[in-house]
Design an enzyme around this catalytic site. Structure first.
Site, short mmCIF file in Angstrom:
data_model
loop_
_atom_site.label_atom_id
_atom_site.label_comp_id
_atom_site.label_asym_id
_atom_site.label_seq_id
_atom_site.Cartn_x
_atom_site.Cartn_y
_atom_site.Cartn_z
N SER B 147 78.56 41.63 -1.67
CA SER B 147 78.56 41.65 -3.14
C SER B 147 77.12 41.64 -3.65
O SER B 147 76.37 42.57 -3.34
CB SER B 147 79.40 40.48 -3.66
OG SER B 147 79.69 40.64 -5.03
N ASP B 223 89.89 45.18 -4.28
CA ASP B 223 88.81 44.30 -4.74
C ASP B 223 88.87 44.15 -6.26
O ASP B 223 88.77 45.13 -7.00
CB ASP B 223 87.48 44.93 -4.32
CG ASP B 223 86.27 44.05 -4.58
OD1 ASP B 223 86.24 43.35 -5.60
OD2 ASP B 223 85.35 44.10 -3.75
N HIS B 256 88.04 40.99 -2.40
CA HIS B 256 86.59 40.71 -2.41
C HIS B 256 86.23 39.47 -1.60
O HIS B 256 85.08 39.06 -1.57
CB HIS B 256 86.16 40.52 -3.87
CG HIS B 256 84.69 40.67 -4.14
ND1 HIS B 256 84.03 41.88 -4.09
CD2 HIS B 256 83.72 39.76 -4.46
CE1 HIS B 256 82.74 41.71 -4.39
NE2 HIS B 256 82.53 40.43 -4.61
#
Lengths: 278, 278
Positions: B147, B223, B256
């Site tokens: 991320s 995600d 995620h």
């Protein structure tokens, strides 16, 4: 039984459920990892019993077990460690009694007995529920756990002859009737009659003639709770005395954490898979 | 550099250190996993850059990376995501600015610039420190992250030509100058001149002619931040336009979380090991 979360992992699904437990008289939460093979047909299950302070979240987040479960084609069933909810008695200032510390016994003493029935919950209500609702092969299950949950795994397998294909444990509380954690909980949940405590103590169950099942245990030599709480030497002594099959591996330098569990969980799951898929 | 914790795991050691950082002007904490092979000689390192809200603890606890590092004989270097301490500016009500959100840039704006120098910290100070103090092969390193840390890994590799043998990322923020997370941090740390932001944006670095290095990226299609924050399609477009080598794998149904990372971290570390041990 309600699905409240579903996360894809290693090609399978890590699911979290809630249900109204008639055994614990409250809403209970648990997680199940369904490996990719469960999309094609029913799979056997390994039950994981967690230690003090844990919920179902610790093992699913920290042990790295799902990778092996996916490789082996076995489900993981991960219950909570106690009843939960505002109505459930607790001692908030103690991590080792009340919520997070059910100790896998059926409490007989007020105020605990109304909810703290974790032994029946993990050995009876939960297997019936998940086998009815999920793609699990009925009755084909093994059990393992850590610390308080290692104790739980041992007593479940020793008390429920034939119910589990195999049993293992990480750093289990082997002799709870003589250690501080066990005495604190057993006194509260079971009362002053120490004879009643022995029905939930692996050493005492073997002393009393439990049916033989091989015990497979990993214990770190650097475990900060080893000397005061775990007493693997007592389990070793009673197993030697009674000819009870025990594999106790003392792992040099490992502690009590999930880093220790993660290091050896693959070997434990492979051990269970061999029994479950035989 | 002070060792503050050491946990045995997969035959190696998961260590945590603190040191006075001259780059960030504060005490910084980081973790290093040293595989068993490091007891015999120096090993190469993979740097892991974490995402928003993380410290060094998340990846070491949740990714299951140490197993693969032990198998492959590579160290993992896991820095924090921002400067820390009471003197360090923060916006406590925001998880995406200030502490836990250093975004791997060198801040130029008050009050951030005194401490928020995470780009220099991860590319310069930290490697020099750990290569001097630990059994790591000097200069033989790769980088990955998740991320915000996936963004960090990409920009470090794109800006420091030749410094990293390989780079990969999980769910990276590919085009931070046009997403909310990036805009929020870059505006605060770098000021209003959006041209200055482009020096920390993977898409813009490639557009500006960054030296080629293969990019290996995994992105879950489930995600929750994909549409609003990550923009892998922009990276894909600029790489196609410039003939920049990109392997972008869209992993069906993955989210995620660290459950996604755990599923594919083994492939990423094997990818890095191939480059590092060649």
């Amino acid at each position: 039984m309600q699905l409240i979360e579903s996360i894809k992992e290693f090609g399978g699904w890590l699911n979290r459920y809630t249900h109204d437990s008639s055994t614990c008289n409250c809403t209970m939460t648990f997680s199940v990892y369904l490996p990719p093979q469960a999309a094609e047909g029913k799979v056997p299950a390994v039950y994981w019993l967690s230690g003090l302070t844990c919920t179902d979240d610790n093992v699913r987040t920290k042990a790295g077990a799902q990778r092996y479960a996916a490789e082996l084609g076995i489900a993981l069933v991960m219950p909570d460690t106690s009843p939960r909810g505002d109505d459930v008695p607790d001692v908030p200032e103690r991590y080792d009694l009340g919520k997070g510390a059910g100790f896998y016994v059926n409490a007989t003493q007020a105020p605990w007995s109304q909810h703290y029935q974790m032994y029946d919950y993990v050995t009876r209500e939960l297997p019936v529920l998940v086998e009815a609702e999920l793609p699990l092969i009925p009755g084909v299950k093994s059990i393992t756990g850590h610390s308080m949950g290692g104790h739980g795994a041992l007593i479940c397998a020793l008390k429920e002859a034939g119910a589990y294909r195999s049993v293992s444990a990480f750093s289990p509380i082997c002799h709870p009737t003589i250690c501080g954690w066990g005495e604190g909980c057993f006194g509260a949940y079971l009362g002053d009659d120490k004879e009643s405590w022995k029905r939930y103590d692996a050493v005492e169950l073997i002393r009393a003639g439990a049916e033989k099942i091989p015990l497979f245990i990993d214990q770190g030599t650097g475990d900060e709770f080893l000397a005061e709480q775990l007493y693997p030497q007592d389990l070793e002594a009673i197993c030697a005395e009674r000819g009870f099959p025990l594999t106790l591996r003392r792992q040099e330098g490992y502690d009590h954490s999930y880093h220790f569990i993660g290091t050896f969980i693959g070997e434990h799951l492979a051990y269970h898979a061999k029994a479950l898929l035989a």
